[in-house]
Scaffold this motif. Sequence first.
Motif, mmCIF file in Angstrom:
data_model
loop_
_atom_site.group_PDB
_atom_site.id
_atom_site.type_symbol
_atom_site.label_atom_id
_atom_site.label_comp_id
_atom_site.label_asym_id
_atom_site.label_seq_id
_atom_site.Cartn_x
_atom_site.Cartn_y
_atom_site.Cartn_z
ATOM 1 N N GLU A 1 30.806 -2.796 41.843
ATOM 2 C CA GLU A 1 31.211 -1.649 41.035
ATOM 3 C C GLU A 1 30.190 -1.444 39.926
ATOM 4 O OE1 GLU A 1 35.455 -0.375 39.292
ATOM 5 O OE2 GLU A 1 34.476 -1.941 38.091
ATOM 6 N N GLU B 1 26.182 -4.185 37.591
ATOM 7 C CA GLU B 1 27.576 -4.076 38.030
ATOM 8 C C GLU B 1 28.536 -4.458 36.904
ATOM 9 O OE1 GLU B 1 29.060 -6.829 40.974
ATOM 10 O OE2 GLU B 1 27.396 -8.216 40.577
ATOM 11 N N ALA C 1 33.759 4.166 36.399
ATOM 12 C CA ALA C 1 33.074 3.277 37.334
ATOM 13 C C ALA C 1 33.285 3.759 38.766
ATOM 14 C CB ALA C 1 33.588 1.854 37.177
ATOM 15 N N SER D 1 37.662 -2.226 42.507
ATOM 16 C CA SER D 1 36.224 -2.392 42.255
ATOM 17 C C SER D 1 35.390 -2.630 43.500
ATOM 18 C CB SER D 1 36.005 -3.560 41.273
ATOM 19 O OG SER D 1 36.729 -3.349 40.095
ATOM 20 N N ASP E 1 32.694 2.447 42.982
ATOM 21 C CA ASP E 1 32.549 1.204 43.737
ATOM 22 C C ASP E 1 32.057 1.467 45.146
ATOM 23 O OD1 ASP E 1 35.035 1.166 45.728
ATOM 24 O OD2 ASP E 1 35.782 1.901 43.808
#
Length: 397
Positions: A96, A67, A43, A92, A45
């Motif tokens: 994110e 997200e 992920a 995050s 951010d």
Amino acid sequence: MTTTVLISGAGIAGPALAFWLHKRGFAPTVVERAPALREGGSAVDFRGEQMALLERMGILEDVRARETAMGAQVIVDTRGKKVAQMPSVFFSGEVEIERGDLTRILYDHTKDHVEYVFGDYITGLDERSDGVEVSFAHGEARGFDLVVGADGLHSGVRRLAFGEEERFRTDLGLHTAGFTAPNHLGLDHLGRLCSVPGRTVMVASGRDRSALNVSFVFASGPLEVGRRDVEAQKKALAERYADFGWEVPALLESLGGADALYFDSVSQIHLDRWSQGRVVLLGDAAWCAGPGGSGTGLAMMGAYVLAGELAAAHGDHEVAFARYEEKMRGPIKVSQKQAAGIGTFLAPQTRFMVGYRNFLYRVLGSKPMTRVFTWLTSRAANAATLEDYDAPVAARG
């Protein structure tokens, strides 16, 4: 005649640049070594000034729709006991999204206006007075006015234009690996982090509750493991984490059947300049900072600035490249400095340092420290200011 720009890399920086180049009247082509868009991945951010960039691109709502919506990251010991908890903003940001989802959004917003060539890569650059003759591994040679290397830490364009990677790469003494596993922990928009001296495991489940995103980070010097030898990488991880405990045995079992594995050193790239004639570098190819340096957001900000400066200079690449570098050098310096100390948090080297890191997490995660903590985690993201660029039609290359 419209200025033609070849971009190597269809990850995030490349399509982001293609987006803005098309908006500014250029003709971008993106070449990608992989046969298709790369799915999955860790992920990424966004926070601070980068949120305004997503909005200006018109993709903020698309990003929010996909997200991860991650909650807190819980730090546990090897028995699974909670020892600290970090608010979602630390890992995050304000929003994110998984890397593959962001890549898909950028591709969908550019595919109708940008030429994409998958399954090929650049093998030669022959710069001439009026452009660059580019050779490819599979396709026929073609001429372009400009070439951009947005092809990551191990950039092939950088190697061809500037020299071997070892001249510019600084290893931070860490390796990282990531893959997707079944969510046997039942996590729901939550993460877990567990460390022993020199080794850390992070797991999280966000938008897809059936899957765990697994990350291993461990202290290490250079490893004799090929970058494309996935089986050797899996073996190295299994050996390194064999005695870790906690949930690692189940994760290693899932690793054996994982379809895709990211495995690499945690490194930075330091170059005296980001351009060489008609060739320029962007994102990790130019300045890879490492985890915690807001790299994805800064790569997209760099794409915005590079396209804007090319348009402002009416296609004069010498002027545009110099202005692009002048405006991005400061933010990248902040980013690299912030990321350089990430090992203290990601893989503390001693039992004492693990305990001290957990203590710091407890302090920074407390409500009285929320404002300070948010400022700390947003420094790199806010180092680059989102300027307003006019959009003149590009001139000849």
